[in-house]
Design a protein around this motif. Structure first.
Motif, PDB file in Angstrom:
ATOM      1  N   ALA A 124       0.833  -1.198   0.000  1.00  0.00           N
ATOM      2  CA  ALA A 124       0.000   0.000   0.000  1.00  0.00           C
ATOM      3  C   ALA A 124       0.869   1.250   0.000  1.00  0.00           C
ATOM      4  O   ALA A 124       2.070   1.189   0.274  1.00  0.00           O
ATOM      5  CB  ALA A 124      -0.910  -0.009   1.221  1.00  0.00           C
ATOM      6  N   LEU A 125       0.240   2.371  -0.285  1.00  0.00           N
ATOM      7  CA  LEU A 125       0.891   3.673  -0.239  1.00  0.00           C
ATOM      8  C   LEU A 125       0.273   4.477   0.895  1.00  0.00           C
ATOM      9  O   LEU A 125      -0.937   4.716   0.908  1.00  0.00           O
ATOM     10  CB  LEU A 125       0.710   4.418  -1.560  1.00  0.00           C
ATOM     11  N   LEU A 126       1.098   4.859   1.860  1.00  0.00           N
ATOM     12  CA  LEU A 126       0.665   5.701   2.973  1.00  0.00           C
ATOM     13  C   LEU A 126       0.964   7.138   2.563  1.00  0.00           C
ATOM     14  O   LEU A 126       2.104   7.468   2.237  1.00  0.00           O
ATOM     15  CB  LEU A 126       1.427   5.315   4.235  1.00  0.00           C
ATOM     16  N   ARG A 176      -3.726   3.754   0.753  1.00  0.00           N
ATOM     17  CA  ARG A 176      -4.370   3.263  -0.475  1.00  0.00           C
ATOM     18  C   ARG A 176      -3.675   1.973  -0.883  1.00  0.00           C
ATOM     19  O   ARG A 176      -2.474   1.957  -1.118  1.00  0.00           O
ATOM     20  CB  ARG A 176      -4.276   4.284  -1.590  1.00  0.00           C
ATOM     21  N   TRP A 177      -4.438   0.871  -0.957  1.00  0.00           N
ATOM     22  CA  TRP A 177      -3.836  -0.426  -1.288  1.00  0.00           C
ATOM     23  C   TRP A 177      -4.214  -0.939  -2.663  1.00  0.00           C
ATOM     24  O   TRP A 177      -3.673  -1.915  -3.126  1.00  0.00           O
ATOM     25  CB  TRP A 177      -4.141  -1.478  -0.220  1.00  0.00           C
ATOM     26  N   PRO A 226     -13.928   5.248  -6.922  1.00  0.00           N
ATOM     27  CA  PRO A 226     -12.979   6.072  -6.169  1.00  0.00           C
ATOM     28  C   PRO A 226     -13.053   5.886  -4.658  1.00  0.00           C
ATOM     29  O   PRO A 226     -12.135   6.246  -3.943  1.00  0.00           O
ATOM     30  CB  PRO A 226     -13.333   7.506  -6.571  1.00  0.00           C
ATOM     31  N   GLY A 227     -14.124   5.312  -4.133  1.00  0.00           N
ATOM     32  CA  GLY A 227     -14.237   5.086  -2.704  1.00  0.00           C
ATOM     33  C   GLY A 227     -13.716   3.735  -2.267  1.00  0.00           C
ATOM     34  O   GLY A 227     -13.780   3.386  -1.094  1.00  0.00           O
ATOM     35  N   ASP A 228     -13.155   2.961  -3.181  1.00  0.00           N
ATOM     36  CA  ASP A 228     -12.716   1.598  -2.900  1.00  0.00           C
ATOM     37  C   ASP A 228     -11.188   1.536  -2.844  1.00  0.00           C
ATOM     38  O   ASP A 228     -10.506   2.204  -3.601  1.00  0.00           O
ATOM     39  CB  ASP A 228     -13.227   0.681  -4.008  1.00  0.00           C
ATOM     40  N   GLY A 229     -10.657   0.723  -1.935  1.00  0.00           N
ATOM     41  CA  GLY A 229      -9.222   0.474  -1.891  1.00  0.00           C
ATOM     42  C   GLY A 229      -8.399   1.490  -1.132  1.00  0.00           C
ATOM     43  O   GLY A 229      -7.186   1.516  -1.253  1.00  0.00           O
ATOM     44  N   TRP A 230      -9.032   2.321  -0.325  1.00  0.00           N
ATOM     45  CA  TRP A 230      -8.296   3.261   0.515  1.00  0.00           C
ATOM     46  C   TRP A 230      -9.104   3.518   1.783  1.00  0.00           C
ATOM     47  O   TRP A 230     -10.308   3.295   1.821  1.00  0.00           O
ATOM     48  CB  TRP A 230      -8.020   4.578  -0.201  1.00  0.00           C
TER      49      TRP A 230
END
Length: 97
Positions: free
Chosen positions: A44-46, A61-62, A68-72
């Motif tokens: 993921a990206l922090l 965000r992984w 746009p509301g999915d995966g973070w």
């Protein structure tokens, strides 16, 4: 919106606390991490840290999808579910060769 799928998953930040009164200092941070979400370790990206009255939360965000509301999510900092990427983490997230 992110919801944990197993007991070992990272926990989301409390929405009421995030919107609550007072200052919530935020620090930008671009760091590759691994996070335990959706029942597994994932890279993921922090992108930010935020200090809340009960502790730190991280914007993570992984994955990127059409939604746009999915995966973070804003996740509570817990070293058992959110860790810097290390050689051991590369194996845990299935990124090794």
């Amino acid at each position: 919106m992110y919801r944990p799928t197993c007991p070992a998953d990272a926990q989301p930040a409390d929405r009421a606390e995030m919107a609550g009164p007072g200052q919530h200092p935020t620090v930008d941070a671009w760091q590759i991490v691994i996070v335990h979400v959706e029942g597994a370790w994932q890279p993921a990206l922090l992108t930010q840290w935020r200090r809340l009255p009960t502790g730190w939360v991280a914007h993570v965000r992984w994955r990127q999808t059409q939604d746009p509301g999915d995966g973070w999510a804003w996740l509570r900092h817990d070293p058992t579910t959110l860790q810097p990427l290390t050689p051991d983490g590369i194996d845990a997230a299935g990124l090794g060769a």
